[in-house]
Motif scaffolding. Sequence first.
Motif, PDB file in Angstrom:
ATOM      1  N   TYR A 401       0.818  -1.357   0.138  1.00 24.57           N
ATOM      2  CA  TYR A 401      -0.002  -0.019   0.102  1.00 24.57           C
ATOM      3  C   TYR A 401       0.829   1.141   0.097  1.00 24.57           C
ATOM      4  CZ  TYR A 401      -2.822   4.008   1.587  1.00 24.57           C
ATOM      5  OH  TYR A 401      -3.550   5.076   1.668  1.00 24.57           O
ATOM      6  N   ASN A 402       1.886   1.016   0.503  1.00 28.07           N
ATOM      7  CA  ASN A 402       2.781   2.397   0.744  1.00 28.07           C
ATOM      8  C   ASN A 402       3.777   2.384  -0.412  1.00 28.07           C
ATOM      9  OD1 ASN A 402       1.856   3.219   3.522  1.00 28.07           O
ATOM     10  ND2 ASN A 402       2.863   1.280   4.244  1.00 28.07           N
ATOM     11  N   LEU A 403       3.655   1.555  -1.413  1.00 30.59           N
ATOM     12  CA  LEU A 403       4.432   1.759  -2.500  1.00 30.59           C
ATOM     13  C   LEU A 403       3.843   2.736  -3.770  1.00 30.59           C
ATOM     14  CD1 LEU A 403       5.906  -1.963  -2.852  1.00 30.59           C
ATOM     15  CD2 LEU A 403       7.010   0.070  -1.972  1.00 30.59           C
ATOM     16  N   PRO A 404       4.515   3.270  -4.552  1.00 25.82           N
ATOM     17  CA  PRO A 404       3.953   3.950  -5.777  1.00 25.82           C
ATOM     18  C   PRO A 404       2.709   2.802  -6.263  1.00 25.82           C
ATOM     19  CG  PRO A 404       6.025   4.349  -5.942  1.00 25.82           C
ATOM     20  CD  PRO A 404       5.963   3.181  -4.795  1.00 25.82           C
ATOM     21  N   PHE A 405       1.568   3.686  -6.572  1.00 27.56           N
ATOM     22  CA  PHE A 405       0.509   3.139  -7.314  1.00 27.56           C
ATOM     23  C   PHE A 405      -0.512   2.198  -6.540  1.00 27.56           C
ATOM     24  CE2 PHE A 405       3.857   4.091 -10.633  1.00 27.56           C
ATOM     25  CZ  PHE A 405       3.032   5.345 -11.183  1.00 27.56           C
ATOM     26  N   PHE A 406       0.129   0.953  -5.838  1.00 26.99           N
ATOM     27  CA  PHE A 406      -0.477   0.029  -5.075  1.00 26.99           C
ATOM     28  C   PHE A 406      -1.695   0.410  -4.120  1.00 26.99           C
ATOM     29  CE2 PHE A 406       3.190  -2.265  -6.904  1.00 26.99           C
ATOM     30  CZ  PHE A 406       2.589  -3.418  -7.242  1.00 26.99           C
ATOM     31  N   GLY A 407      -1.325   1.722  -3.810  1.00 30.42           N
ATOM     32  CA  GLY A 407      -2.311   2.106  -2.690  1.00 30.42           C
ATOM     33  C   GLY A 407      -3.594   2.825  -3.370  1.00 30.42           C
ATOM     34  N   SER A 408      -3.443   3.023  -4.812  1.00 30.76           N
ATOM     35  CA  SER A 408      -4.359   3.966  -5.456  1.00 30.76           C
ATOM     36  C   SER A 408      -5.722   3.122  -5.673  1.00 30.76           C
ATOM     37  CB  SER A 408      -4.066   4.374  -6.783  1.00 30.76           C
ATOM     38  OG  SER A 408      -2.489   5.126  -6.473  1.00 30.76           O
ATOM     39  N   PHE A 409      -5.852   1.803  -5.490  1.00 26.99           N
ATOM     40  CA  PHE A 409      -6.870   1.060  -6.024  1.00 26.99           C
ATOM     41  C   PHE A 409      -7.654   0.219  -4.774  1.00 26.99           C
ATOM     42  CE2 PHE A 409      -3.637   1.220  -9.202  1.00 26.99           C
ATOM     43  CZ  PHE A 409      -4.412   1.714 -10.321  1.00 26.99           C
ATOM     44  N   ARG A 410      -8.970   0.102  -4.917  1.00 23.98           N
ATOM     45  CA  ARG A 410      -9.781  -0.787  -4.123  1.00 23.98           C
ATOM     46  C   ARG A 410      -9.730  -2.291  -4.681  1.00 23.98           C
ATOM     47  NH1 ARG A 410     -13.239   3.893  -4.466  1.00 23.98           N
ATOM     48  NH2 ARG A 410     -13.604   4.927  -2.555  1.00 23.98           N
ATOM     49  N   ASN A 411     -10.439  -3.207  -3.829  1.00 21.59           N
ATOM     50  CA  ASN A 411     -10.478  -4.582  -4.354  1.00 21.59           C
ATOM     51  C   ASN A 411      -9.284  -5.361  -4.437  1.00 21.59           C
ATOM     52  OD1 ASN A 411     -13.358  -4.378  -4.237  1.00 21.59           O
ATOM     53  ND2 ASN A 411     -13.332  -3.120  -6.146  1.00 21.59           N
ATOM     54  N   PRO A 412      -8.243  -5.476  -3.641  1.00 19.64           N
ATOM     55  CA  PRO A 412      -6.969  -6.324  -3.771  1.00 19.64           C
ATOM     56  C   PRO A 412      -7.337  -7.647  -4.325  1.00 19.64           C
ATOM     57  CG  PRO A 412      -7.241  -5.814  -1.730  1.00 19.64           C
ATOM     58  CD  PRO A 412      -8.343  -4.926  -2.322  1.00 19.64           C
ATOM     59  N   SER A 413      -8.753  -7.910  -3.902  1.00 20.45           N
ATOM     60  CA  SER A 413      -8.972  -9.378  -4.290  1.00 20.45           C
ATOM     61  C   SER A 413      -9.012  -9.671  -5.792  1.00 20.45           C
ATOM     62  CB  SER A 413     -10.449  -9.704  -3.878  1.00 20.45           C
ATOM     63  OG  SER A 413     -11.280  -8.643  -4.584  1.00 20.45           O
ATOM     64  N   ARG A 414      -8.736  -8.726  -6.665  1.00 17.29           N
ATOM     65  CA  ARG A 414      -8.540  -8.770  -7.949  1.00 17.29           C
ATOM     66  C   ARG A 414      -7.276  -9.326  -8.406  1.00 17.29           C
ATOM     67  NH1 ARG A 414     -11.261  -2.859  -9.735  1.00 17.29           N
ATOM     68  NH2 ARG A 414     -13.641  -3.437  -9.558  1.00 17.29           N
ATOM     69  N   MET A 415      -6.353  -9.428  -7.344  1.00 14.31           N
ATOM     70  CA  MET A 415      -5.056 -10.281  -7.623  1.00 14.31           C
ATOM     71  C   MET A 415      -5.071 -11.606  -7.846  1.00 14.31           C
ATOM     72  SD  MET A 415      -1.582  -9.851  -7.964  1.00 14.31           S
ATOM     73  CE  MET A 415      -0.959  -8.216  -7.206  1.00 14.31           C
ATOM     74  N   MET A 416      -6.483 -12.166  -7.386  1.00 17.54           N
ATOM     75  CA  MET A 416      -6.624 -13.691  -7.510  1.00 17.54           C
ATOM     76  C   MET A 416      -6.352 -13.974  -8.965  1.00 17.54           C
ATOM     77  SD  MET A 416      -6.785 -15.185  -4.642  1.00 17.54           S
ATOM     78  CE  MET A 416      -7.925 -16.708  -4.979  1.00 17.54           C
ATOM     79  N   PHE A 417      -6.159 -13.383  -9.877  1.00 14.43           N
ATOM     80  CA  PHE A 417      -6.267 -13.779 -11.239  1.00 14.43           C
ATOM     81  C   PHE A 417      -4.778 -14.414 -11.443  1.00 14.43           C
ATOM     82  CE2 PHE A 417      -4.063  -9.810 -12.529  1.00 14.43           C
ATOM     83  CZ  PHE A 417      -3.299  -9.983 -13.234  1.00 14.43           C
ATOM     84  N   TRP A 418      -3.824 -13.761 -10.552  1.00 13.56           N
ATOM     85  CA  TRP A 418      -2.372 -14.698 -10.433  1.00 13.56           C
ATOM     86  C   TRP A 418      -2.564 -15.992 -10.104  1.00 13.56           C
ATOM     87  CZ3 TRP A 418       2.463 -11.667  -8.720  1.00 13.56           C
ATOM     88  CH2 TRP A 418       2.433 -10.442  -9.417  1.00 13.56           C
TER      89      TRP A 418
END
Length: 791
Positions: A401-418
């Motif tokens: 979250y504290n890295l650039p860009f990663f804290g700009s979006f909701r729904n981290p569950s979308r990473m499940m596509f990995w």
Amino acid sequence: MLNQDIETMAKKVVSRKKADNEKVVEDKKTISIKEFSPYIAIAVFIFTTIVFFWGQLSGGSYFWEDFTEYVYPVQSFAATESAGFEIPHWNPYTFVGMPFVADLQAGFFYPFNRLLNFFVTDGHLSVWALQFIIILHFIIAQAGFFFLARSWKISSLGSMISAVSWGFSLMLVCHVIHPMIIYHLAWFPLVVMLFRQGLEQNSYKKTIFSGLILGMSMLSGHPQLTLYEAFFILLMGLWYFIFNIKEKKISGSAIGFYLLRAFLPLVIGAGIFAIQYMPSAELAELSQRKEMTYEAAGEGSLQFRQLYTAVNPKLFGFVDGSGKSSVPYHLTIDGDKGRQQAPYYYYWESAFYFGIAALILGLFAVSTSLKGKSKIFLLSAGIFGILFAMGSNGFIFPIFYNLPFFGSFRNPSRMMFWFVFALSLFAGFGFDSLWKNIGNKATFTRLLIIAGFISFLAVLMVTGAIPSAFDVPDQVASGVASASTIIFIIALAISIVAILINKKILNPFAGGILLVVIVFLDLNFAGASFNQSEKNPADVYKLPEQLKAQFTPQLPGNIFRVNTRMYNPSYSAMQRNQGMVDKIMLTEGYNPLILDRVKPPVQTREELNNIYNVKYQIDIDQAARQPVFTEKNNYFPRAWMVHNAEVIKSEDVEKYILEKRPDLRKTAVIEEDPGLELSKTPDVFAQGSAEIKEYDNNYISAHVLSDMNGLLCFSEIWYPAWKAYVDGKETNMLRLDYCFRAVPVPSGDHVVELKYESAAFSGGATVTLITLLLSIGGLVFAFIKQKAKAE
């Protein structure tokens, strides 16, 4: 005699070796499997897609939710406005006006979206055509994954199992209502395939193609998926680099060339994306979402118990477009008031089911053939995807979250596509491991143990043990039980097919075909009904002709806005994005991205609608107690002259207008010196007029006649890309009354022009063009070099 015995023994040894060799050859023949043409696979994928989406293709059902509320009106506006070969930079029909092309989610430059230009009839986009373009990407997703799996030496049938599992996973199916996500995921397998081949084969040609496809998918308009995919590619490149260094496959100058191929796709992708990214970044800085709190970013985090939906996607209920779901959705989350019911949209934001067959075969492959840097990376990426998707419920997301860009979006569950991506590939490996190990009891036992465990979980869901442990209500649990029964039957069918293959009763090829059918039927059962809405978006946006004619401004002479929504009581007379469909200028809209300064700080709704140039306003008829439109007579014109101004610091403007309540018809509140000497009193008598002569998305012109210096004021939202010209000479565009535009105009007869001239867009377009030219040049050079080597 001794020689004869030796000769006889030698003949026996030779005979025995010959027999053993023949047996080995025969065994190899036994475990061989027929490969088939990719064209056959593509034909199958076309067939599966038609079956899955037959309702939409035949016109019997429609996509829903955000497809109707957002996607259709946005793409309708884009297609109708650009059909005349003009880029609609500004959208004057929602939120009193806002940038359009700069809105990344519009995906204006995505090539498949521009095909929609050919499907505009009577000023409206064909709903069928828009749905068809989305559905087409399910064929692309399956075909791309098939080629990816084949590039990893997976058999044709194994590749087909993987492709169907990926293509109809709920990760894709449940985001049809957000097609930007579908477009990203459809092209991603090809990006990965070409990227890996570029590294492994030292092929710049494939590296460049990987970057071009990545860039094209980025243009489809989902920044979160863009970030996640680029991060995947970056990690994969670094992973392969480390392994190749460790195994001493590259050294010296080869290291530099390897790193070039590893980073080049990302550079090309970013270059192609520049035409969209640079104006979008400008918009983001001026939007209400320029900052996102940790709590907001963690919204939609996956819970650990939701991993059980890999076995039963309806464990916590189900949501579909028909509204006839037999399994009501129920998931509790931690909220401001303690444990509470999650919003219904959490269902599709956390759904990732990819089929029982893929799950069993994927886990089987992990347990039997986890060798090589590629498979280890895939497993690591899959695990990382789960951990990140847990968002605020895990430990990875708080770091990122504290890295650039990663804290700009909701729904981290979308990473499940990995995870879905990795396990779908492993499913293909698993099928190949199954038929290549026929007769190997130890290996086959692993498969049965995994299938038995999945079946056991299904039984626990049928009996209600798991739903009870998760406090799932009885109403939901009953639906879970019936769905789990089907899951159990599917797991049993997979086990039977595996047993028959292992016992050589069923040919591996025939068994593979059965597994493909099982995978498709399973996913069809799980997700086909999700997008079966009975409401045609074209009908949803249909207005009575008389009302439409009344609310449509007659440009340029009769320009006005319409207010269709009130909040006390809450009521909306039209769809929020009706304006983009029927060219009605509305004060409301629906968009995830809204400009920060769009509402002037006035105290009453009446004042607000007046300065908004609202001619028709929704109200409540007190006698009839029902909503009615009333025509206003005291609304501001779209352009008017003011000869007095108050210069207030930007940070103090809102407070000044609220407390001092100046007459904004006579006094302009601006934030910098106008560069002209103006009257000191708002009641000055002046002769003059302001008349708009031309008005379209990217250009406004007005004729001004005044006997005193003044400010030409516009009830148009200020945005830095709009430039002002007086008699052809550029002048300063001032921010007026907190959010509008004003142009300093000297006394006399003048023509004032407002032009949308975005430096961000021009710069991005230049970068994209250069990237395309260099990429094409690189491809030509690579082909020439390849041809020269062949000769």
